[in-house]
Structure formats: structure tokens, C-alpha cells
Enzyme design. Structure first.
Site, short mmCIF file in Angstrom:
data_model
loop_
_atom_site.label_atom_id
_atom_site.label_comp_id
_atom_site.label_asym_id
_atom_site.label_seq_id
_atom_site.Cartn_x
_atom_site.Cartn_y
_atom_site.Cartn_z
N ASP A 179 0.75 -1.13 0.02
CA ASP A 179 -0.19 0.14 0.03
C ASP A 179 0.55 0.45 0.19
O ASP A 179 1.57 1.36 0.67
CB ASP A 179 -1.15 -0.07 1.17
CG ASP A 179 -1.92 1.25 1.28
OD1 ASP A 179 -2.36 1.30 0.15
OD2 ASP A 179 -1.57 1.98 2.27
N GLU A 263 -2.02 -1.60 -6.35
CA GLU A 263 -3.01 -0.76 -5.93
C GLU A 263 -2.79 -0.18 -7.90
O GLU A 263 -1.26 0.52 -7.58
CB GLU A 263 -3.28 0.31 -5.42
CG GLU A 263 -4.80 0.17 -5.52
CD GLU A 263 -5.41 1.54 -4.07
OE1 GLU A 263 -6.65 1.67 -4.57
OE2 GLU A 263 -4.80 1.82 -3.52
N CYS A 316 -12.70 -5.15 6.03
CA CYS A 316 -11.57 -6.04 6.73
C CYS A 316 -11.56 -7.49 6.34
O CYS A 316 -12.10 -8.21 5.36
CB CYS A 316 -13.06 -6.45 8.08
SG CYS A 316 -12.38 -8.14 9.43
N CYS A 319 -13.14 -11.25 8.25
CA CYS A 319 -14.37 -11.09 7.89
C CYS A 319 -14.91 -10.18 6.77
O CYS A 319 -16.41 -10.46 6.09
CB CYS A 319 -15.71 -10.67 9.15
SG CYS A 319 -15.79 -9.12 9.20
N CYS A 335 -13.31 -3.46 13.73
CA CYS A 335 -14.57 -3.60 13.48
C CYS A 335 -15.96 -4.84 13.35
O CYS A 335 -15.43 -5.04 14.91
CB CYS A 335 -13.89 -5.00 12.37
SG CYS A 335 -15.04 -5.69 11.15
N CYS A 338 -16.26 -8.17 13.45
CA CYS A 338 -15.18 -9.48 14.45
C CYS A 338 -14.21 -9.04 15.23
O CYS A 338 -14.06 -9.83 16.34
CB CYS A 338 -14.96 -10.18 13.38
SG CYS A 338 -13.37 -8.92 12.55
N ASP A 345 -3.34 0.77 6.92
CA ASP A 345 -2.07 0.86 5.63
C ASP A 345 -2.44 -0.88 5.72
O ASP A 345 -2.02 -1.11 4.51
CB ASP A 345 -1.37 1.62 6.15
CG ASP A 345 -1.06 2.86 5.98
OD1 ASP A 345 -1.84 3.55 5.34
OD2 ASP A 345 -0.90 3.93 6.31
#
Length: 402
Positions: A179, A263, A316, A319, A335, A338, A345
Site C-alpha cells: 500500500d 494498487e 476488514c 471477515c 471492525c 469481528c 495501511d
């Protein structure tokens, strides 16, 4: 397999004059042929190919005798390169060809008859030019491009075929997601964070002084030329520092991993943000990704870009629940499905790695996202919900998104 090695040249005074003559002749021929092509198109509606333009070189040599001082194949290569430039324009890979200026970078290309010695290059009509050949050049030399930058430094990019076949790619091995950012230049899926060197900030004061000195010089004077070279040397220093950092980091990542997932950023569009354009410009994301790609392909490793609209930060990785809103000032979030605490990052890097592996193994193509993760049809939208720093972001449980 084709490879390129860029070496430093140290021509003497006479060789510098000969190279300057060659640079000028090739530049003049490029501008002449480009202008001729433009006029022909306006008159007839058809352009000229590189081979058609090359046929007028003998006639031009009779009109302009100084063209004969330059190696003939360099002049022919100019016409062929112009034809390639027009093909790239019509196929929407590049902009329309532009006229070349005597200011700035200069270059000529030798398609053959260049000999590589131990510490020199033999160039036609130039002679033996001292060179620092830091890597072995084993194989058949294809083309040699000689260039001079604004700091009066000479280089030669040697393209040669080493006779080896391109290694077959394999996804068996360690995979990593990267990232890219501004605070940290790169954050990997294994938790490593590489600081942004902020190279321009270190040389900004020196660059400011040199540019102020340049602005005070009279236009057209010799002192202005000297001041311009001082500014060019500072820019060259910044470029060298950035290239050194990017080469070392990309080499480390390629050596330690088999699959690299990043990305696909719209860097040109992100540069439209005037508040972040300078910071984005100095990090060199595009150059870094290019280095990762060609170094990975050279060693039979896999480089994969994930679609820019994939919600890597808001998902996430445990999950696969997607958060409804996650402003940039929220660096850590939990989250609610979960109850996993995420570093923004690192979580994005893990999601990029998982998505890249899914693309490679599923065979559904790089346009599809994971079926468990929804993607907004309108692209990236501004968040309508503002969260304070440290506030946990609300997540959408798995199965309810979409």
C-alpha cells in the site's frame, strides 16, 4: 532476453564538440521532418511514414553539407523514431510529437556498429569514448543511445541481447501486498513500513537560493547560462537520491517475494489536488511500480496491479465486512462484526495481497472484485459522515453489503 545497461561517458573536448554537432543535426532533422509531415497533412490530408521521410535524407545532405558530418544511420534512426512517435499518438499511447529544443536533454541513437570495450565505447565518427562500464555486457549489442542532460553529463544506454530465454513465471512462493502512501512511502502486508524520504525537502533551501540567483540574471547572458546549470545540478542531485532509494527498495522487495500486488493508482488524477500535488510528485509512485514490474519479470516473478476502485482500506481482511465511511484522518479502526482492530495501511496491504492472489488463481480477470466485497458503481465518492480522530468506524456486516 533484451537488457539495458546505462553507463557514464567522459568524452574529451573534441569528442564533446562532435557529439554537439551530432545532437544538433539530429534535432534539426527531427524538426524539419515533423514540420514537413504537418504541412503534407494540411495540404493532402495524409501524413508521411518514417520510411517515406527517410528517403529525403540524401537530398537534404546536398542542400545542407553539414549533415554529412553526422553518422548516416543516426539520421535514418531519427526518421524511424518519428514514425514510431506518430504511431504511438494514433494508438493513444502518447501525445502528439513535439518540436525539439536545443535547451534541455539531447540524445542520438546508434542502431549498430558500436563496439564495447573494457572501459570505453567506440562510436562511429566520434572515436573511443571513455566509459565507466559497471556491469558486464555479454551478448549482441542492438542499439546504443547517447544522451546529455542539463548538467552536461553524458550517458550511453546500451541495449543488448544476452541470449537467455525469459524465465517462466510462477506464483508458488511468498506473496506480498504493498500500500503506497505519503506518510509512509510503502506499507507491506507483513507489517513492514518504509518511511517517505522526502528528498525535495532536504534540498529545497539550496534549490530556492539557486533559482533566485537564476531569476536575477539577464536573459541571454552567459551568467544566466551558468546559473541555469547550477539549478540543473540541484535537480540532478534530487533525481539521483530518489532513484537510489527506489532502486534499493524495489530490489529488496523483489528479492524477498514471489508475488507482488500493488494498487493501480490514478497518479495523474491525484495530482489535480493542489494541496497534495507536490508531495505526490516527489515520492515517485509511478517510477517505483515500473521498477517493481520489470525487475519481477526479469526474474520470473509475478507483478499484479489491483483495480483502483477496490475498497482495500474499508474492508476488514478477517471477515470481509466493509465499512460505510472511512475518512483519511482515521488511521486505526475496529471492525464491529469481528471486533478486529486494524491499522488502516496494513489492512489495505493485506487486502491488496488477497485480491491479487484471487485474480491470479480464479481466472475471472482483473476487473472482478471478490464476491464477498461490494464496490460502489460511482467510483470514489467523498464521505458524507465525518469521524473524529480515534473514533471507531461503523462496519457493514458480511452479507448485508451490496
Amino acid at each position: 532476453m533484451l537488457r539495458v545497461v546505462k553507463v557514464r561517458l567522459y568524452p574529451d573536448v573534441q569528442q564533446q564538440q562532435s557529439l554537439a554537432q551530432a545532437f544538433g543535426s539530429c534535432r534539426w532533422l527531427w524538426n524539419y521532418c515533423l514540420n514537413l509531415t504537418n504541412q503534407t497533412y494540411k495540404e493532402t490530408g495524409f501524413g508521411l511514414s518514417g520510411y517515406e521521410v527517410k528517403k529525403i535524407i540524401p537530398q537534404l545532405k546536398k542542400e545542407y553539407e553539414w549533415l554529412s558530418l553526422t553518422y548516416s544511420q543516426c539520421l535514418q534512426q531519427v526518421c524511424l523514431n518519428l514514425g514510431v512517435a506518430f504511431n504511438n499518438f494514433f494508438e493513444k499511447r502518447a501525445k502528439y510529437p513535439r518540436f525539439k529544443s536545443k535547451h534541455g536533454k539531447q540524445s542520438i541513437q546508434y542502431p549498430q556498429n558500436v563496439k564495447v570495450g573494457v572501459n570505453y565505447l567506440t562510436l562511429p565518427k566520434i572515436g573511443d569514448v571513455t566509459a565507466v562500464i559497471h556491469r558486464p555486457i555479454e551478448g549482441k549489442v542492438k542499439t546504443v543511445t547517447v544522451s546529455k542532460n542539463c548538467s552536461n553529463q553524458y550517458f550511453a544506454a546500451i541495449l543488448f541481447d544476452d541470449g537467455k530465454e525469459k524465465p517462466s513465471t510462477s506464483i508458488e512462493g511468498k506473496a506480498i501486498g504493498i500500500d503506497l502512501g505519503l506518510t509512509h512511502f510503502a506499507v507491506t502486508s507483513d507489517g513492514s513500513k518504509f518511511e517517505n524520504p522526502r528528498i525535495i525537502n532536504k534540498h529545497e533551501k539550496n534549490l530556492k537560493v539557486k533559482q533566485q540567483q537564476l531569476s536575477r540574471k539577464e536573459k541571454g547572458s552567459n551568467n544566466r547560462i551558468k546559473a541555469r546549470k547550477k539549478v540543473a545540478r540541484v535537480h540532478r542531485k534530487i533525481t539521483n537520491c530518489r532513484e537510489d532509494f527506489l532502486h534499493k527498495l524495489s530490489r529488496r522487495i523483489v528479492n524477498e517475494n514471489q508475488v507482488i500486488c500493488v494498487e493501480n493508482l490514478n497518479i495523474k488524477g491525484m495530482m489535480q489536488n493542489h494541496k497534495l500535488s507536490k508531495a505526490i510528485h516527489q515520492v515517485g509512485w509511478g517510477r517505483f511500480c515500473t521498477m517493481l514490474k520489470y525487475k519481477a519479470e526479469r526474474e520470473g516473478k509475478v507483478y499484479r496491479e489491483v483495480d483502483r476502485f477496490f475498497a482495500s482500506s474499508k474492508t476488514c481482511h478477517v471477515c470481509l465486512s466493509q465499512v460505510s465511511s472511512l475518512p483519511l484522518n482515521i488511521r486505526f479502526w475496529t471492525c464491529e462484526n469481528c471486533e478486529t482492530k486494524h491499522d488502516r495501511d496494513i489492512n489495505a496491504a493485506i487486502n491488496l495481497r488477497d485480491e491479487g492472489l484471487r485474480i491470479l488463481t480464479s481466472g475471472t480477470g482483473d476487473k472482478a472484485c471478490r464476491p464477498d466485497v461490494s464496490r460502489s458503481k460511482g467510483g470514489r465518492k467523498k464521505s458524507t459522515t465525518t469521524l473524529s480522530v480515534g473514533q471507531e468506524a461503523h462496519t457493514v456486516p458480511q452479507g448485508q453489503c451490496g
